[in-house]
Design an enzyme around this catalytic site. Structure first.
Site, short mmCIF file in Angstrom:
data_model
loop_
_atom_site.label_atom_id
_atom_site.label_comp_id
_atom_site.label_asym_id
_atom_site.label_seq_id
_atom_site.Cartn_x
_atom_site.Cartn_y
_atom_site.Cartn_z
N HIS A 1 37.59 36.56 40.98
CA HIS A 1 38.69 37.01 41.84
C HIS A 1 38.53 38.14 42.63
O HIS A 1 39.21 38.30 43.79
CB HIS A 1 39.30 38.00 41.01
CG HIS A 1 40.31 36.85 40.03
ND1 HIS A 1 41.75 37.03 39.98
CD2 HIS A 1 39.74 36.78 39.04
CE1 HIS A 1 41.79 35.98 38.78
NE2 HIS A 1 40.96 35.79 38.66
N LYS B 1 50.29 47.77 46.76
CA LYS B 1 49.29 47.52 46.70
C LYS B 1 48.14 48.69 46.54
O LYS B 1 47.73 49.55 46.73
CB LYS B 1 48.03 46.02 47.67
CG LYS B 1 47.65 46.81 48.77
CD LYS B 1 47.41 45.90 49.70
CE LYS B 1 48.23 44.72 50.68
NZ LYS B 1 48.15 43.90 50.09
N ARG B 2 47.01 47.99 45.56
CA ARG B 2 45.91 49.16 44.87
C ARG B 2 44.97 50.02 46.13
O ARG B 2 45.39 49.35 46.92
CB ARG B 2 44.72 48.56 44.35
CG ARG B 2 45.34 48.65 43.03
CD ARG B 2 44.17 47.31 42.32
NE ARG B 2 43.37 46.26 43.14
CZ ARG B 2 42.26 45.36 42.75
NH1 ARG B 2 41.42 46.73 42.68
NH2 ARG B 2 42.31 44.98 44.26
N LYS C 1 41.31 47.01 52.38
CA LYS C 1 42.89 46.92 52.37
C LYS C 1 43.67 47.72 53.17
O LYS C 1 44.72 47.31 53.96
CB LYS C 1 43.74 46.63 50.78
CG LYS C 1 43.61 46.22 49.51
CD LYS C 1 44.13 46.42 48.59
CE LYS C 1 43.25 45.87 47.42
NZ LYS C 1 44.23 44.27 46.84
N THR D 1 48.55 38.11 46.38
CA THR D 1 49.78 37.81 45.71
C THR D 1 51.53 38.48 46.20
O THR D 1 52.11 38.06 46.41
CB THR D 1 50.06 37.75 44.15
OG1 THR D 1 49.21 39.31 44.00
CG2 THR D 1 48.32 36.77 44.08
N LYS E 1 54.59 37.65 47.01
CA LYS E 1 56.31 37.82 46.57
C LYS E 1 56.82 38.66 47.83
O LYS E 1 58.23 38.47 48.30
CB LYS E 1 56.02 39.21 45.84
CG LYS E 1 55.23 38.40 44.39
CD LYS E 1 54.54 40.38 44.02
CE LYS E 1 53.58 39.58 42.64
NZ LYS E 1 52.54 40.31 42.30
N1 CJB Z 1 41.52 41.74 41.90
O1 CJB Z 1 43.15 43.22 41.52
C1 CJB Z 1 41.52 42.32 41.33
N2 CJB Z 1 40.94 42.81 40.32
C2 CJB Z 1 39.86 43.14 40.10
O2 CJB Z 1 38.70 43.71 39.81
C3 CJB Z 1 39.48 41.95 41.14
C4 CJB Z 1 40.25 40.67 41.87
C5 CJB Z 1 42.49 40.60 42.40
O3 CJB Z 1 43.21 39.49 41.94
C6 CJB Z 1 43.87 38.92 42.92
C7 CJB Z 1 44.90 37.91 41.93
O4 CJB Z 1 42.94 36.75 42.01
C8 CJB Z 1 43.63 38.66 44.10
O5 CJB Z 1 45.00 38.51 44.19
C9 CJB Z 1 43.58 39.99 45.10
O6 CJB Z 1 43.27 39.10 46.29
C10 CJB Z 1 42.08 40.52 44.39
O7 CJB Z 1 41.91 41.74 45.10
#
Ligand code: CJB
Length: 757
Positions: free
Chosen positions: A310, A490-491, A496, A597, A601
């Site tokens: 991810h 978002k976080r 970001k 994601t 949305k």
């Molecule tokens: N992502 O939320 C997280 N936490 C992590 O530790 C690594 C990745 C996010 O995952 C999402 C689902 O795949 C992605 O859409 C996003 O870009 C990514 O930052």
């Protein structure tokens, strides 16, 4: 047959407390779920994830079970309201951000598609922290979402396993949360907990004695890992999750007739990021204990496991010092060492070794060698994995690599959160899109219909008004619903680039001081939590909060620009905010956002994206075409080249661009200090930007400002803007998690849908 809520409350609804009413409807849902039954089949998927950010469940379950209107009416007839009950419901905080919310969307789609599958994870008692703002700063308190006890959320199965750690063992209890599929049977989320947990070990805010594992194991999602005890606790948590999962998987497969040599005919495991990696050595350990050879155990486990990456950010690709594993899970270390020997025998390249020269164990490397599938989460991300980040692995195993672009469930992110848009769509093209999302494309027929375009604008205005009312009534915040709602939620992470958006807002302010005002008022919304130990992220929050005070204190400027940093952004708030958004800010540094994601949305809900060509933004751009998205900034190739050459010097941009310089200087200027700014935080942020700016905010600043100005100008042509909104909604079908899950199943899991509805 209509189910009566009173059968569950045992007394008239108007005499019930909120909790009695909540539990009554919950039990009604539980019965309806059990009556529908569960997807079954010979082969079952176990989606193991450290996070399941499921959000509030009541309304979602009612929608999926087809009971929403009926229950709403029963409540209304008794003078009660489902909306009040939704406010009363406490949101489970079992996740942090995109990763966890994706897992939640996936279990919804798995159930809906009739695929036999369980989500497997942990029942954290406090989950992710609750965010509070005081003195323009974030502070954290425990989010005791389980305060009414497990039973209001999950059922104890009465199933227990023993998990051995170095020097002691713990007994687990398995809990279940039903996952209702839309118009289909159901699935289950199986969450493990320890009975010995003791919330009293929390000392102050979110700090606690990290050494008392039996008492703190499932206390928090992501314990503060800025010290060694916190990091080792992560290892304990992760092993607890997978040791339980492994026992469950082997037990269920054997009960269905597996002789374990054929485990892959009975079980598929998806390893969601590196957190569940230890399931690989754990299964190998258990298979060898049952007399299967080490080599065959490897083959069995490889056939069962798939791994999803991810992120390319190093911080999230976990590595554990060998000493941590020796301490927490000594029984696993010999297996990991044998796996390292297996790799070393075949491949000499240092990058692909499991244990490096410094005795660090690379979890992703275990996943890649011992899974049969490795996927990224958006087209661009997968290409970067293959060609850059994981290139040495791609050379060894080209056949393992595949892309599965993320998706979102349209039940929660369309039907549930945006009833006004849903009604308009349903009356235009029918309601098949809820299950067959590509149907949305039919809306394109209306793109030159002025009446329809007016209706789209009216829906957006209604949603903006609703959100405005919510902010006023529940949060005491006043915003102007006729302003442009510009949203970045978002976080909080430097990649970001909330700081880029902030610098733009400061420039708008600087322009106003010089007499240049926007055409229409703008409200910039931020929603973001920063990890408690992430200092710069917290400095960025402080800068945003302080700047919002600067604006509020200025009677002229505040009519035109308002910055609202929303406290404790979570799924429920996202459900209110996203339908109200005009502009969707997706401005990560190209190459860094694996997918995103939130972008999907917002798109579904008719917001227009302002974004870099990063993650799934690239695919959004392909789908909607250049007229319906605003892109800017360096390309991922350019960014990757800069990192490679290490030739980026932020100060050069600062010195060259007076507008940028003025905005950066503002951060540490008098107005910020007069409005509660802390020189330490703001000084550190400014220094970070000027001396490093690791995520290259400055090179994209000019293009961002110009593109946003063009976007705001285009917003004034309301009909043309509403066509852009329509084109976004109409082309969002690809981003349904039903599509994503169908692709995972076809390429990786090969489960047979349970069609016996
Ligand atoms: N992502 O939320 C997280 N936490 C992590 O530790 C690594 C990745 C996010 O995952 C999402 C689902 O795949 C992605 O859409 C996003 O870009 C990514 O930052």
């Amino acid at each position: 047959m209509t189910r009566l809520i009173t059968d569950y409350t045992g007394k008239p609804l108007n005499e019930c407390t909120e909790l009695e009413l909540f539990n009554g409807v919950l039990n009604l849902v539980n019965d309806a779920e059990k009556e529908k039954g569960y997807n079954t089949g010979k082969k079952k998927l176990y989606y193991i994830s450290a996070e399941f950010l499921i959000g509030k469940l009541l309304s979602n379950n009612l929608i999926n079970l087809g009971l929403y209107q009926d229950v709403k009416k029963q409540l209304e007839d008794a003078g009660r309201s489902l909306a009040d009950l939704e406010e009363f419901e406490y949101e489970p905080s079992l996740g942090n951000g995109g990763l966890g919310r994706l897992a939640a969307c996936f279990v919804d789609s798995l159930a809906t598609l009739g695929l036999p599958a369980d989500g497997v994870g942990l029942a954290y008692h406090c989950g992710l922290f609750k965010q509070n703002f005081e003195n323009n700063k974030q502070s954290e308190t425990p989010d005791r979402w389980l305060q009414w006890g497990h039973e209001s959320w999950m059922r104890s199965t009465g199933k227990h396993y023993t998990v051995d750690f170095g020097g002691f063992s713990l007994t687990s209890t398995m809990y279940e949360i039903g996952v209702t599929g839309y118009g289909s049977k159901c699935g289950k989320l199986r969450l493990f907990d320890v009975d010995t947990l003791d919330e009293r070990v929390i000392r102050d805010q979110i700090s606690f004695d990290k050494k008392q594992i039996a008492k703190n194991l499932t206390l928090f999602l992501y314990p503060d890992d800025s010290d060694e005890d916190g990091r080792i606790l992560r290892v304990y948590q992760e092993y607890f999750m997978v040791a339980n999962a492994a026992q469950l998987i082997l037990e269920e497969a054997q009960a269905k007739g597996s002789n374990l040599h054929d485990l892959a005919d009975y079980a598929a495991i998806q390893i969601n990021d590196t957190h569940p990696t230890m399931v690989i050595p754990e299964l190998i350990r258990r298979l060898t204990q049952k007399g299967i050879s080490f080599e065959e155990s490897i083959e069995i486990v490889r056939a069962v496991c798939g791994y999803t990456n991810h992120t390319i950010l190093a911080e999230a690709l976990e590595t554990w010092p060998r000493a941590y594993l020796q301490k927490a899970v000594p029984q696993l270390l010999p297996v990991i060492e044998k796996l390292q020997a297996y790799v070393a025998e075949r491949y000499q390249e240092p990058f692909v070794q499991i244990i490096d020269g410094n005795d660090n164990v690379h979890m992703a490397n275990i996943d890649i060698h011992f899974s049969h599938s490795v996927n990224g989460v958006a087209k661009l991300h997968t290409e970067i994995l293959k060609n850059t980040e994981l290139a040495p692995f791609y050379q060894i195993y080209p056949e393992k690599f595949n892309n599965k672009t993320n998706g979102i469930t349209f039940r929660r992110w369309g039907v549930m959160c945006d009833p006004a848009l849903t009604s308009l769509i349903n009356e235009t093209i029918g309601n098949d899109w809820i299950r067959h999302a590509d149907d949305l494309k039919k809306l394109e027929d209306k793109k030159d219909d002025p009446d329809f375009l007016q209706k789209i604008l009216a829906v957006k205005q209604e949603n903006k008004q609703n959100f405005t009312d919510y902010l006023k009534n529940y949060r005491g915040i006043e915003v102007d619903p006729s302003s442009v709602f510009d949203v970045q939620s978002k976080r909080l992470h430097e990649y970001k680039r909330q700081q880029l958006n902030l610098l733009w807002a400061i420039s708008v302010y600087n322009d106003m001081v010089e007499g240049k005002f926007p055409t229409r008022p703008i409200t910039v919304f931020f929603g973001a939590k920063a990890a408690p130990a992430y200092i710069i992220a917290k400095d960025i929050i402080h800068a945003i909060l302080t700047f919002s005070k600067v604006l509020d204190a200025d009677p002229d400027a505040s009519k035109w620009l308002k910055v609202v940093m929303l406290e404790n952004y979570n799924v429920s708030l996202a459900e209110k905010l996203i339908p109200a958004a005009d502009i969707s800010e997706q401005i990560s540094l190209a190459s860094k956002e694996a997918s995103g994601t939130g972008n999907m949305k917002f798109m579904l809900n008719g917001a227009v994206t302002l974004g870099t060509m990063d993650g799934a933004n690239v695919e959004i751009a392909d789908l909607v075409g250049p007229d319906n998205i605003y892109t800017f900034g360096q390309s991922s190739d350019e960014v990757i080249a800069h990192y490679k050459k290490a030739d980026y010097v932020s100060r050069e941009y600062y010195e060259r661009d007076p507008k940028l310089r003025k905005a950066v200087d503002f951060l540490t200027g008098d107005l910020m200090m007069q409005n509660g700014g802390d020189p330490e935080n703001l000084g550190r942020l400014s220094h970070e930007l000027l001396s490093k700016d690791w995520f290259m905010t400055f090179p994209d600043f000019e293009d961002y400002c110009e593109t946003k100005a063009r976007m705001l100008a285009d917003y004034e042509d309301r009909e043309s803007w509403s066509r852009k909104m329509l084109m976004n909604t109409a082309n969002a079908g690809f981003f349904s998690s039903d599509r994503t899950i169908a692709q995972y199943n076809e390429d990786i899991w090969h489960l047979t849908p349970d069609t016996d509805k």
